[in-house]
Design an enzyme around this catalytic site. Sequence first.
Site, PDB file in Angstrom:
ATOM      1  CG  HIS A 172      46.034  41.607  43.945  1.00  0.00           C
ATOM      2  ND1 HIS A 172      46.760  42.755  44.131  1.00  0.00           N
ATOM      3  CD2 HIS A 172      44.726  41.969  43.987  1.00  0.00           C
ATOM      4  CE1 HIS A 172      45.944  43.776  44.288  1.00  0.00           C
ATOM      5  NE2 HIS A 172      44.698  43.328  44.198  1.00  0.00           N
ATOM      6  CE1 TYR A 173      48.080  47.012  42.800  1.00  0.00           C
ATOM      7  CE2 TYR A 173      46.090  46.010  41.912  1.00  0.00           C
ATOM      8  CZ  TYR A 173      46.700  46.964  42.699  1.00  0.00           C
ATOM      9  OH  TYR A 173      45.941  47.859  43.399  1.00  0.00           O
ATOM     10  NE  ARG A 174      47.384  46.850  46.747  1.00  0.00           N
ATOM     11  CZ  ARG A 174      46.169  47.234  47.082  1.00  0.00           C
ATOM     12  NH1 ARG A 174      45.343  46.394  47.674  1.00  0.00           N
ATOM     13  NH2 ARG A 174      45.778  48.467  46.843  1.00  0.00           N
TER      14      ARG A 174
END
Length: 193
Positions: free
Chosen positions: A128-130
């Site tokens: 995920h980008y987080r």
Amino acid sequence: MGFSEHNLVWLDLEMTGLDPDTDRIIEIATLVTDSQLNILAEGPVLAVRQSEQALAAMDEWNTRTHGESGLIERVRASHLDEAAAEAETLAFLRRWVPERASPMCGNSICQDRRFLYRYMPRLEAWFHYRNLDVSTLKLLANRWHPEVLQGFSKKATHQALEDIRESVAELRHYRAHFLRLPAAGAEGGGAAD
């Protein structure tokens, strides 16, 4: 518990230095926890083959630290390049978490992500980008409640798997002594995006 979008993937890299433009990955390790930080599985711990030139370019701290831990010799003996280590790591993670479900978890994880983007882009894109960065809580605890830091110490072996285990333990410590979460099922305890 097995495959779940709620599982968290923890990662640590050891590198020849801090600059992804000139330094290289020499070790990668991963582990998977459930959402409550219980370790479900430890992934492969992989030394990544690098050139003698890359190893010789390490500064004194990296040469000493990775020499004393035995990592430099493991790197020299390794048959895995970055692409092979990336593929083996992805094969492990795909058994536990769907693609782009887990944030990248660890300590100062943005630094690891910079190296993945450069040298293992398929693995970096799988997350995920987080980020779930434990060092953020350490910085906040140091500023707001420094006594919280007294209750936890790390060995800081700079061996990737041991460093990840310590990151999980550190987040458990902050959850218990800094975040002070309400009991499960209490008002306002729902997940937010």
